[in-house]
Design an enzyme around this catalytic site. Structure first.
Site, PDB file in Angstrom:
ATOM      1  N   LEU A  13       0.830  -1.215   0.000  1.00 31.29           N
ATOM      2  CA  LEU A  13       0.000   0.000   0.000  1.00 31.29           C
ATOM      3  C   LEU A  13       0.864   1.264   0.000  1.00 31.29           C
ATOM      4  O   LEU A  13       0.350   2.368  -0.037  1.00 31.29           O
ATOM      5  CB  LEU A  13      -0.919   0.032   1.229  1.00 31.29           C
ATOM      6  N   GLY A  14       2.169   1.099   0.046  1.00 37.78           N
ATOM      7  CA  GLY A  14       3.058   2.267   0.108  1.00 37.78           C
ATOM      8  C   GLY A  14       3.253   2.910  -1.248  1.00 37.78           C
ATOM      9  O   GLY A  14       2.701   2.476  -2.265  1.00 37.78           O
ATOM     10  N   GLN A  15       4.068   3.952  -1.241  1.00 43.08           N
ATOM     11  CA  GLN A  15       4.277   4.748  -2.460  1.00 43.08           C
ATOM     12  C   GLN A  15       4.823   3.878  -3.600  1.00 43.08           C
ATOM     13  O   GLN A  15       4.345   3.954  -4.727  1.00 43.08           O
ATOM     14  CB  GLN A  15       5.246   5.899  -2.163  1.00 43.08           C
ATOM     15  N   ASP A  37       0.111  -5.830   3.210  1.00 43.97           N
ATOM     16  CA  ASP A  37       0.525  -4.684   4.009  1.00 43.97           C
ATOM     17  C   ASP A  37       0.098  -4.970   5.435  1.00 43.97           C
ATOM     18  O   ASP A  37      -0.561  -5.979   5.702  1.00 43.97           O
ATOM     19  CB  ASP A  37      -0.102  -3.385   3.477  1.00 43.97           C
ATOM     20  N   ILE A  38       0.465  -4.079   6.338  1.00 41.71           N
ATOM     21  CA  ILE A  38       0.215  -4.389   7.753  1.00 41.71           C
ATOM     22  C   ILE A  38      -1.281  -4.503   8.048  1.00 41.71           C
ATOM     23  O   ILE A  38      -1.677  -5.251   8.927  1.00 41.71           O
ATOM     24  CB  ILE A  38       0.909  -3.380   8.691  1.00 41.71           C
ATOM     25  N   ARG A  39      -2.098  -3.778   7.276  1.00 35.46           N
ATOM     26  CA  ARG A  39      -3.546  -3.982   7.427  1.00 35.46           C
ATOM     27  C   ARG A  39      -4.241  -3.948   6.079  1.00 35.46           C
ATOM     28  O   ARG A  39      -3.699  -3.448   5.106  1.00 35.46           O
ATOM     29  CB  ARG A  39      -4.149  -2.966   8.388  1.00 35.46           C
ATOM     30  N   ASP A  52       1.822  -8.605   8.945  1.00 34.68           N
ATOM     31  CA  ASP A  52       2.816  -7.808   9.661  1.00 34.68           C
ATOM     32  C   ASP A  52       4.144  -8.551   9.470  1.00 34.68           C
ATOM     33  O   ASP A  52       4.282  -9.697   9.903  1.00 34.68           O
ATOM     34  CB  ASP A  52       2.425  -7.729  11.144  1.00 34.68           C
ATOM     35  N   TYR A 142      16.498   6.134  10.202  1.00 35.75           N
ATOM     36  CA  TYR A 142      16.226   5.495   8.906  1.00 35.75           C
ATOM     37  C   TYR A 142      17.537   5.132   8.199  1.00 35.75           C
ATOM     38  O   TYR A 142      17.725   4.002   7.739  1.00 35.75           O
ATOM     39  CB  TYR A 142      15.405   6.464   8.070  1.00 35.75           C
ATOM     40  N   LYS A 146      19.038   1.473   7.275  1.00 30.72           N
ATOM     41  CA  LYS A 146      19.295   1.063   5.893  1.00 30.72           C
ATOM     42  C   LYS A 146      20.759   0.636   5.709  1.00 30.72           C
ATOM     43  O   LYS A 146      21.037  -0.331   4.999  1.00 30.72           O
ATOM     44  CB  LYS A 146      18.935   2.191   4.917  1.00 30.72           C
TER      45      LYS A 146
END
Ligand code: SER
Length: 313
Positions: A13-15, A37-39, A52, A142, A146
């Site tokens: 669901l992310g970018q 995705d997480i939900r 998750d 972040y 990474k």
């Protein structure tokens, strides 16, 4: 990949995830690409599971249920959000990666894509034409996660033969999905604001130059490195990739060519310090030489395409 084998996208669901699922489905067929995705979203798309990545039992159950052999593991907290949720960011970004790497060690999956970022570099890194191998002293949660992740990918490849492939995404710009919690998000917001209000206030100052990339190029690089012969993927930490670098003032001027009277103001916030610790431009000759990376969009071409497509929406 066998006909019955499938691909799992974690963070769908992310970018990046939304566009990656769409492209992979066009290529391999809808039934072979599982989104997660997480939900679950309100109207879950076809073949979508709530997973998750920190829940190893559930992750393995989904891998088994669909005969997953490839995983694109995109779930992460981005730079600005992880500064607010330090431990949560570290846990998701690190343990999530371990859980996916371990699936490969245990023989459940064959190939992994995991994105790294320009955030692996820090204040002591040469900021202009940043090389593949150089000083890395990230000072964000972040970036630290990474960089650590890159080292673990390299380790898992060397020690256990895990086929993990990675690129260091620059700021990503697309019209189909919105970013969340990143330092480069202004470069997406600015397009929406230009068309809706004719003006935008940037949270980065006018001369903050950062490496950026149009989403079709990012998707091309992502699938490109996964398609490459294993022997050509010589770097198993993560590859520098680049296509363009610009400042808020420069992208504002470019948008102004299409949106007459576009007004750009600046109110730098906490994200300015993050941006100031990152490179301005990246050298990506290894990706070009090893697996044929080649961009298609520069700032002018991207701006025209973004505005055209956002107007259509
Ligand atoms: N676009 C990301 C961010 O701003 C960098 O990887 O956090």
């Amino acid at each position: 990949m066998d006909q019955k084998d499938r691909i799992l996208v974690i963070g769908a669901l992310g970018q990046v995830g939304q566009e990656l699922v769409e492209t992979l489905r066009l290529r391999y067929g809808t039934e072979r690409v599982i989104g997660s995705d997480i939900r679950l979203p309100e109207n879950p798309p076809e073949l979508f599971e709530a997973v998750d990545v920190l829940d190893t039992e559930r992750l393995l159950a989904i891998v088994r249920k669909y005969n997953i052999r490839y995983i694109y593991h995109l779930a992460a907290l981005l730079s600005a959000t992880a500064e607010q949720k330090i431990k949560g960011g570290w846990r998701l970004n690190m343990q999530g990666l371990f859980n996916v790497l371990d699936l490969a060690v245990e023989g459940h999956i064959d190939k992994i894509f995991w994105p790294s970022s320009i955030a692996v570099f820090g204040p002591s890194t040469p900021r202009v034409d940043t090389p593949q191998t150089t000083v890395m002293d990230p000072n964000t949660v972040y970036g630290i996660s990474k960089l650590a992740g890159e080292r673990w990918c390299d380790y898992y490849h060397a020690r256990f033969g895990v086929d993990v492939r990675s690129i260091r995404y620059p700021g990503l710009i697309g019209y189909k999905s919105l970013p969340g919690g990143g330092t480069t998000d202004y470069a997406v917001d600015i397009f929406h604001a230009a068309l809706q209000q004719g003006s935008y206030t940037s949270f980065l100052g006018p001369d903050t130059r950062l490496p950026m990339m149009y989403m079709p190029d990012a998707i091309k690089a992502t699938i490109g490195i996964m398609d490459a012969e294993a022997a050509s993927v010589k770097i198993r930490s993560s590859y520098n990739i680049a296509s363009m670098s610009f400042t808020p003032a420069e992208i504002g001027a470019e948008i102004g060519q299409h949106v007459p009277g576009f007004q750009l103001d600046y109110a730098p916030d906490h994200r300015q310090a993050i941006a100031d610790s990152w490179p301005q431009s990246i050298v990506d000759q290894d990706a070009r030489a090893d697996w044929g990376w080649q961009e298609s969009y520069d700032l002018a071409k991207m701006t025209a395409d973004m505005l055209l497509n956002l107007k259509k929406q």
